[in-house]
Write a protein that holds these residues in place. Structure first.
Motif, PDB file in Angstrom:
ATOM      1  N   HIS A  63       0.848  -1.185   0.000  1.00 21.66           N
ATOM      2  CA  HIS A  63       0.000   0.000   0.000  1.00 21.66           C
ATOM      3  C   HIS A  63       0.888   1.242   0.000  1.00 21.66           C
ATOM      4  O   HIS A  63       1.928   1.268   0.655  1.00 21.66           O
ATOM      5  N   PHE A  70       1.136   5.117   1.056  1.00 20.55           N
ATOM      6  CA  PHE A  70       0.503   6.162   1.876  1.00 20.55           C
ATOM      7  C   PHE A  70       1.290   7.455   1.719  1.00 20.55           C
ATOM      8  O   PHE A  70       2.459   7.463   1.338  1.00 20.55           O
ATOM      9  N   TRP A  71       0.621   8.558   2.014  1.00 25.25           N
ATOM     10  CA  TRP A  71       1.225   9.882   1.838  1.00 25.25           C
ATOM     11  C   TRP A  71       1.155  10.644   3.141  1.00 25.25           C
ATOM     12  O   TRP A  71       0.114  10.728   3.775  1.00 25.25           O
ATOM     13  N   GLU A  72       2.297  11.160   3.557  1.00 26.44           N
ATOM     14  CA  GLU A  72       2.381  12.070   4.705  1.00 26.44           C
ATOM     15  C   GLU A  72       2.853  13.408   4.155  1.00 26.44           C
ATOM     16  O   GLU A  72       4.052  13.634   3.982  1.00 26.44           O
ATOM     17  N   ASN A 115      -0.642  -4.555   4.768  1.00 28.37           N
ATOM     18  CA  ASN A 115      -1.897  -4.696   5.500  1.00 28.37           C
ATOM     19  C   ASN A 115      -1.635  -5.404   6.814  1.00 28.37           C
ATOM     20  O   ASN A 115      -0.850  -6.358   6.868  1.00 28.37           O
ATOM     21  N   ASP A 160      -8.263  -2.499   5.748  1.00 32.96           N
ATOM     22  CA  ASP A 160      -8.117  -1.042   5.763  1.00 32.96           C
ATOM     23  C   ASP A 160      -7.210  -0.547   6.887  1.00 32.96           C
ATOM     24  O   ASP A 160      -7.250   0.623   7.253  1.00 32.96           O
ATOM     25  N   LYS A 199       3.538   0.596   8.519  1.00 36.47           N
ATOM     26  CA  LYS A 199       4.585   1.148   7.661  1.00 36.47           C
ATOM     27  C   LYS A 199       5.806   0.236   7.648  1.00 36.47           C
ATOM     28  O   LYS A 199       6.132  -0.387   8.658  1.00 36.47           O
ATOM     29  N   GLU A 217      -2.246   4.205  -5.430  1.00 34.78           N
ATOM     30  CA  GLU A 217      -2.746   3.470  -4.268  1.00 34.78           C
ATOM     31  C   GLU A 217      -1.814   2.355  -3.799  1.00 34.78           C
ATOM     32  O   GLU A 217      -1.566   2.196  -2.606  1.00 34.78           O
ATOM     33  N   GLU A 218      -1.331   1.549  -4.755  1.00 31.90           N
ATOM     34  CA  GLU A 218      -0.521   0.384  -4.414  1.00 31.90           C
ATOM     35  C   GLU A 218       0.547   0.170  -5.479  1.00 31.90           C
ATOM     36  O   GLU A 218       0.389   0.613  -6.630  1.00 31.90           O
TER      37      GLU A 218
END
Length: 425
Positions: A123, A125-127, A136, A142, A146, A177-178
């Motif tokens: 997955h 993800f954005w920070e 997962n 969901d 990290k 997304e992935e």
């Protein structure tokens, strides 16, 4: 509450008792005293989470991955001990269904215990503008954990992911997304699959091509983006497949094709199937859930004919490619669900039937057909010993178990693959 862990049970839960009630928690080696918190209490057991190791086992090793609970919880154990635990789990699960199971179960270790995976899906993800990758959490669709580095995936895949993260840090792509990377060991090339919320722009793809193609041996970059019903696939650069070689058999593996992630053990499984079933040149076999032909194509030179049953459209496309690639002419493709094909194929008097089903095992319709007209030999490669035990119980009236072998395709994890060879009574 403090409990003492008694054993590790499939699929990787630590078992203890508290006030006469079984507790299943997510962390703890046999003999360890741990502090647990109840997550859910049922009438006959407690689901818990370990919050602290009070007294650690002398066997416990330092974990290599901070995220090890999500992907490889057994890495805190010596590998020889992992093998012992998996064998004990299979014996416990199967002993009530298989006579003398302890005498016939054999465990085959993996040649590699680290960096063995030829595929990983993560997955994104954005920070802020910074990107990261995550697995997962087990059993959660969901919730994520990290990761910085994973010691299960191959080193070439790890290097590509590190460069990809740098590219994403320089150019934010919030609709990404992935990502998934597949590796061919035989050809030493990588296939990058990128999953988007919507159709990507050319400007999103170009940095991936320019930043990765010159630094890695890429077979191709495949984009998959969401539509109302499914992902739509387009090849952004290069090919949409990799080529792998197992023994003398070549395979084209598509972006979404199923293939074993630990190819080092695959030749051993194929050899054992041929050896343990004593296939003859005049035999006809049916290969259910055959995918892109992993087993059926390898067995075809040993027998008169193979019927390969497969429902997935992409698998069928690559199955046809692989038959041509290996010049296999005694293989008949049966397109559709195994449940629909099995009655007719058993009526053709197959000499052997092979199953490599998903985790849910064999469905009721397949079991009914096998009990109605049992084939002389049944080859069952299972990725879930609990459903294997259930199916063996159903089949015991018509079959006896000749051989059981456990293959450790997934070191450091609780996953277990078991090969059962059955003969008609």
């Amino acid at each position: 509450m403090h409990v003492t862990i008694e054993k590790i049970v499939y699929p990787g839960k630590s078992l203890a008792t508290f006030q006469g009630k079984v507790c299943l928690t997510d962390e703890g080696l046999p003999g360890e005293i741990v502090d647990i918190r109840t997550v859910k209490e049922k009438s006959n057991y407690i689901e818990a989470r370990t919050v602290k190791i009070i007294l650690a086992s002398e066997e416990r090793l330092a974990s290599r991955c901070p995220h090890y609970r999500a992907c490889s919880p057994y890495q805190v154990l010596p590998y020889s001990r992992q093998i012992e635990i998996k064998k004990a789990q299979v014996l416990e699960i199967l002993s009530s269904q298989v006579d003398r199971a302890g005498e016939v179960v054999d465990v085959v270790p993996s040649p590699k215990t680290w960096h063995y995976r030829n595929k990983v899906r993560l997955h994104v993800f954005w920070e802020g503008a910074k990107a990261g990758f995550a697995y997962n959490l087990p059993g959660k669709q969901d919730e994520f954990v990290k990761i910085q580095e994973c010691f299960l995936i191959s080193e070439p895949i790890g290097r590509l992911l590190a460069d990809l993260r740098e590219i994403l840090d320089e150019r934010a792509m919030p609709s990404l997304e992935e990502v998934e990377v597949r590796e061919s060991r035989a050809r030493e090339e990588l296939l990058l699959n990128v999953f988007w919320k919507s159709r990507p722009k050319t400007g999103d793809i170009d940095p991936l091509i320019t930043g990765l193609a010159s630094r890695h041996t890429l077979a191709g970059i495949v984009c998959l983006f969401r539509t109302k019903t499914a992902y739509q696939e387009t090849t952004a650069w290069g090919k949409n497949y990799i080529e792998e070689e197992i023994g003398r058999t070549r395979f084209h593996i598509g972006a979404r094709s199923f293939f074993q992630v630990n190819v080092d053990l695959l030749p051993t499984v194929i050899h054992d199937i041929i050896d343990l079933t004593e296939l003859r040149a005049e035999d006809c076999i049916a290969d259910f859930y055959c995918g892109l032909g992993t087993f059926g194509i390898a067995l075809a030179p040993k027998v008169k004919c193979v019927y390969g049953i497969e429902a997935g459209a992409e698998n069928i496309e690559f199955l046809k490619r692989n038959l041509a690639l290996n010049q296999v002419r005694n293989f008949t493709i049966c397109e559709g669900p195994s449940e629909e094909w099995i009655p007719g194929l058993l009526d053709k008097q197959m000499d052997a039937v092979l199953f490599d089903p998903p985790r849910k095992g064999l469905g009721p319709a397949i079991l009914r057909s096998l009990k109605r007209r049992p084939a002389p030999k049944l080859i069952y490669l299972s990725c879930n010993p609990t459903t294997l035990a259930r199916d063996l119980k159903e089949l015991e009236t018509g079959y006896k178990v000749k051989s059981l072998k456990v293959y450790d395709f997934f070191p450091q994890t609780p996953h277990i693959e078991t090969l059962a060879i059955l003969e008609k009574k």
